[in-house]
Scaffold this active site. Structure first.
Site, PDB file in Angstrom:
ATOM      1  N   TYR A   1       1.675  -5.530  13.135  1.00 40.24           N
ATOM      2  CA  TYR A   1       0.538  -4.811  12.553  1.00 40.24           C
ATOM      3  C   TYR A   1      -0.350  -4.227  13.641  1.00 40.24           C
ATOM      4  CZ  TYR A   1      -3.105  -3.673   9.194  1.00 40.24           C
ATOM      5  OH  TYR A   1      -4.018  -3.001   8.414  1.00 40.24           O
TER       6      TYR A   1
ATOM      7  N   ASP B   1      -5.511  -7.671   6.957  1.00 42.36           N
ATOM      8  CA  ASP B   1      -6.860  -7.570   7.516  1.00 42.36           C
ATOM      9  C   ASP B   1      -7.851  -7.517   6.361  1.00 42.36           C
ATOM     10  OD1 ASP B   1      -6.450  -5.053   6.500  1.00 42.36           O
ATOM     11  OD2 ASP B   1      -6.510  -4.012   8.423  1.00 42.36           O
TER      12      ASP B   1
ATOM     13  N   GLU C   1      -9.510  -5.035   5.132  1.00 41.73           N
ATOM     14  CA  GLU C   1      -9.259  -3.899   4.254  1.00 41.73           C
ATOM     15  C   GLU C   1      -8.130  -4.226   3.282  1.00 41.73           C
ATOM     16  OE1 GLU C   1     -10.827  -0.022   3.519  1.00 41.73           O
ATOM     17  OE2 GLU C   1     -11.368  -1.461   5.074  1.00 41.73           O
TER      18      GLU C   1
ATOM     19  N   GLU D   1       0.801  -1.229   0.000  1.00 42.79           N
ATOM     20  CA  GLU D   1       0.000   0.000   0.000  1.00 42.79           C
ATOM     21  C   GLU D   1       0.832   1.276   0.000  1.00 42.79           C
ATOM     22  OE1 GLU D   1      -2.711  -2.566   2.777  1.00 42.79           O
ATOM     23  OE2 GLU D   1      -0.590  -2.457   2.316  1.00 42.79           O
TER      24      GLU D   1
ATOM     25  N   ARG E   1      -3.498  -2.903  13.545  1.00 42.49           N
ATOM     26  CA  ARG E   1      -4.967  -3.040  13.549  1.00 42.49           C
ATOM     27  C   ARG E   1      -5.298  -4.491  13.847  1.00 42.49           C
ATOM     28  NH1 ARG E   1      -3.967   0.366   9.073  1.00 42.49           N
ATOM     29  NH2 ARG E   1      -4.605   2.508   9.511  1.00 42.49           N
TER      30      ARG E   1
ATOM     31  N   HIS F   1      -3.667 -11.829  13.515  1.00 43.76           N
ATOM     32  CA  HIS F   1      -3.414 -13.008  14.330  1.00 43.76           C
ATOM     33  C   HIS F   1      -2.511 -12.756  15.526  1.00 43.76           C
ATOM     34  CE1 HIS F   1      -5.452 -15.205  11.242  1.00 43.76           C
ATOM     35  NE2 HIS F   1      -4.560 -14.877  10.334  1.00 43.76           N
TER      36      HIS F   1
ATOM     37  N   ASP G   1      -2.055  -5.201   3.520  1.00 43.82           N
ATOM     38  CA  ASP G   1      -2.158  -5.455   4.964  1.00 43.82           C
ATOM     39  C   ASP G   1      -2.949  -6.723   5.294  1.00 43.82           C
ATOM     40  OD1 ASP G   1      -0.648  -3.263   5.550  1.00 43.82           O
ATOM     41  OD2 ASP G   1      -2.325  -1.948   6.015  1.00 43.82           O
TER      42      ASP G   1
END
Length: 702
Positions: free
Chosen positions: A296, A80, A82, A5, A298, A343, A78
């Site tokens: 990460y 997740d 998103e 990203e 989030r 995770h 990422d």
């Protein structure tokens, strides 16, 4: 070819992959619903209409050209929902062949994590994509139906959202609880005692009168007891000694990181996530290039990898000693039901990168947040703290009543995790050690105690505290509203829309916020219902796990939502009001009125569009300028930071970041400003005063 990203992430990943790989950043989402229309076909299974925005067309074209030259394409967005959705949109927009695409996920940007991820590629997880797609469509259906309704019935520039409106409702309802609160008087009685023949005194609280809890509603009741307690005979009847263990807090998840950064560092949720993103994507800390410093950010999982846990245990053993290391590694339960976002908990990628070691390479705010994450993680893997506790019960026999008094104390026997870190609390949360009393040594059961003085104290019940960002995030999480990626945007939105203001870290609804909330609660009770919103989150979690179709979730919602919208359009009266300011337009003579624009209130001619005269709205604070005597007004920088300046600007250029108060300095008569929660400072003589000393009890009253 590898697609991530952000450019920062691209640099870090590219460093670890080396030659033979082209790493390109999509710079976030590269495709979205059209901004100018609903972009959801409600007649055709809610199919979305996606478009590559103009500012991303060059990026997509470049990716397309690179794809044609690549043997394999790794989508490393990422880990997740998103990120999964961005990977899918990349495949669609850049026309990436499915047989060449590989999906890789890593929760930290380090050499081992990236090597592990690239050795186990997979395909796109469409369940995660559909969960994100379902949320996006759901939010679009709510926002694009409710917001125009507010524009039509109330005024322009208002908005409503599926989750933001629930957060606003919580803040409004709390404010009304505070307004409706009626304080109730009550008293407590403590007494200062000293062992017979001893030197050290201690304070014990009255807990029972004739084996019943004391009812002390007023001074008259208390006075009657005090007269009987004065000549009473006091004797120790019970001493209980023991140990209390205090366990460390779990490593950070998104919500707890935002809460702790708010309490300890004063950071907003948005600022916390921005800094955490920088630490995750990678910084040069003297290791030959960018390295990810944290996992990460989030996540709603407290899991820790075996490798990270082993490294932490070795570090604790070597640094603090074996007594600080638990026999078995601690395990923490993940609070969120169906946690899907990641995770692992938020932790340093290597515990050996101690904060002081990397401090020279970090900005002050990066260093503070990294230290917080590092300390919390290390502490979470350490032994519990042990407290020696003692509880003393004293019986007092008066002529009328028998009194039971209690004093409790604790001392730190073994610091355990407290050697590294202690979790903070909100000011309105009582500490478990707040009433800790120093008990004199050598106290024995049956020993007579000498009364030193009686300590009656009047109290009044307190209203519930206003939400801070920390406590609102905590409440949203506890109620299952929103997910890790949404907390910061929710808080930012309700502030930027002017529904809520931050004052001394507390969230206070504005008149606009109260108006919008009341309208939504009356006409759309389901949309702003805590339980309903939590159920929608649960339904989306089922989509992510593959147990439910996203179209079914949207359809079941829309079947009830559509008729409610139609009914509201007919039943909600137009409440638009023209607020005159009492002056005529200097250009055409018509009345000047208050209007609302992108940046809040402004003054405009009522003869618009024939007359386009405007002037800024000045938010006076009731304090005179110390330089010219004009009105001081509240202003905002382009980034939204509040400051105070003279209304006669640019003729007078007086400004201050700190809020002025109307009370003059008692020394020199100069301007006083609020320095912190309890102190005022004079800008002229630079003296400081406690607010209570000069009759200002809080910044709100100021």
């Amino acid at each position: 070819m590898v697609i991530v990203e952000s450019p920062a992430k691209a640099r870090t990943v590219g460093r670890f992959l080396g030659k033979g790989y082209t790493v390109k950043a999509s710079v976030g989402h590269i495709r979205d619903l059209l901004r100018s229309e609903l972009s959801v076909d409600v007649e055709n299974n809610f199919q979305p209409k996606y478009r590559v925005p103009n500012e991303k067309r060059a990026v997509v074209k470049e990716i397309k050209d690179l794809v044609k030259k690549a043997e394999e394409i790794y989508l490393a967005t990422d880990p997740d929902r998103e990120g999964e959705a961005i990977a899918w949109h990349l495949m669609e927009a850049a026309e990436i062949p499915e047989n060449l695409s590989r999906r890789v996920v890593f929760h930290e940007i380090t050499q081992p994590a990236i090597e592990e991820a690239f050795s186990h590629p997979r395909s796109i997880n469409m369940n995660l994509v559909n969960a994100q797609q379902g949320r996006r469509i759901l939010d679009r259906l709510v926002g694009y139906n409710l917001s125009p309704l507010l524009w039509e019935k109330v005024r322009s520039r208002l908005s409503a959202g599926r989750v933001q409106s629930v957060a606003l409702r919580l803040i409004v309802e709390r404010e009304r609880e505070i307004e409706a609160f009626v304080p109730v008087e009550y008293w407590t009685i403590a007494i200062e005692l000293k062992p017979h023949g001893g030197r050290q005194s201690y304070v014990a609280k009255l807990v029972k009168v004739n084996e019943q809890e004391p009812q002390l509603p007023d001074q008259a009741t208390v006075q009657g007891l005090l007269e009987d307690m004065e000549p009473a005979v006091y004797r120790v009847v019970r001493i209980k000694r023991g140990e209390r263990k205090r366990k460390p807090a779990a490593p950070f998840i998104t919500s707890t990181l935002q809460q702790e950064a708010s309490r300890k560092l004063g950071y907003t949720a948005r600022r916390t996530m921005m800094i955490a993103q920088q630490l995750y994507e990678g910084l040069d800390v003297g290791e030959g290039g960018s390295t990810g410093l944290i996992t990460y950010m989030r996540t709603d999982s407290t899991n820790i990898s075996d490798l990270a846990q082993k490294e932490a245990r070795d570090f604790i053993l070597n640094t603090y000693g074996k007594e600080y290391l638990p026999q078995t590694p601690p395990q923490y339960k993940t609070r969120a039901v169906g946690a899907q976002e990641a995770h692992e908990a938020i932790r340093p990628t290597s515990v050996l990168r101690m904060p002081e070691k990397v401090k020279p390479f970090l900005s002050p705010e990066q260093y503070k947040l990294y230290m917080l994450i590092w300390q919390r993680f290390v502490a979470s893997q350490m032994e519990s703290a042990v407290m020696d506790t003692v509880s003393v019960e004293v019986e007092g026999k008066g002529k009328i009543n028998v009194y039971l008094l209690r004093a409790s104390g604790s001392t730190l026997k073994f610091p355990g995790f407290l050697a590294v870190y202690e979790e903070s609390r909100d000011e309105d949360q009582k500490s478990e050690d707040e009433d800790n009393v120093r008990i004199p040594p050598g106290l024995e059961e049956g020993q007579l105690q000498e009364l030193q003085r009686l300590l009656p104290e009047q109290h009044f019940t307190q209203p519930p505290p206003r939400y801070s960002e920390a406590t609102l995030v905590q409440t949203l999480e506890e109620n299952g509203i929103g997910r890790p990626s949404t907390y910061a945007p929710i808080l930012s939105t309700i502030v930027e829309r002017g529904y809520v203001v931050r004052e001394n870290k507390k969230l206070i609804p504005t008149e606009t916020g109260l108006l919008v909330n009341d309208l939504l609660v009356q006409h759309f009770p389901d949309i702003v219902d805590v339980g309903f919103t939590a159920k929608m989150e649960s339904d989306l979690d089922q989509v992510a796990s593959g147990s439910r179709e996203w179209v079914d979730v949207i359809r079941s919602f829309y079947e009830n939502f559509e008729p409610t919208i139609k009914k509201a359009q007919e039943s909600i009266p137009v409440t638009k009001t023209v607020e005159k300011i009492g002056r005529a337009c200097p250009q055409c003579g018509h009345d000047l009125i208050i209007r609302w624009g992108r940046y809040g209130k402004f003054i405009s001619c009522s003869n618009f569009p024939e007359c386009r005269y405007t002037e800024p709205w000045l938010e006076k604070i009731g304090v005179a300028c110390p330089e010219c005597g004009g009105d001081l007004i509240e202003r905002k920088t382009r980034k939204g930071r509040v400051f105070y300046g003279c209304s006669n600007y640019p003729t007078c250029q007086f400004t201050t970041w700190k809020r002025p108060v109307a009370t003059p300095c008692p020394n020199c008569g100069g301007l006083l400003v609020i320095s912190n929660k309890r102190e005022l400072q004079c800008l002229k003589c630079e003296e400081s005063f406690l607010q209570e000393e000069i009759g200002v009890t809080s910044p709100e009253s100021a």
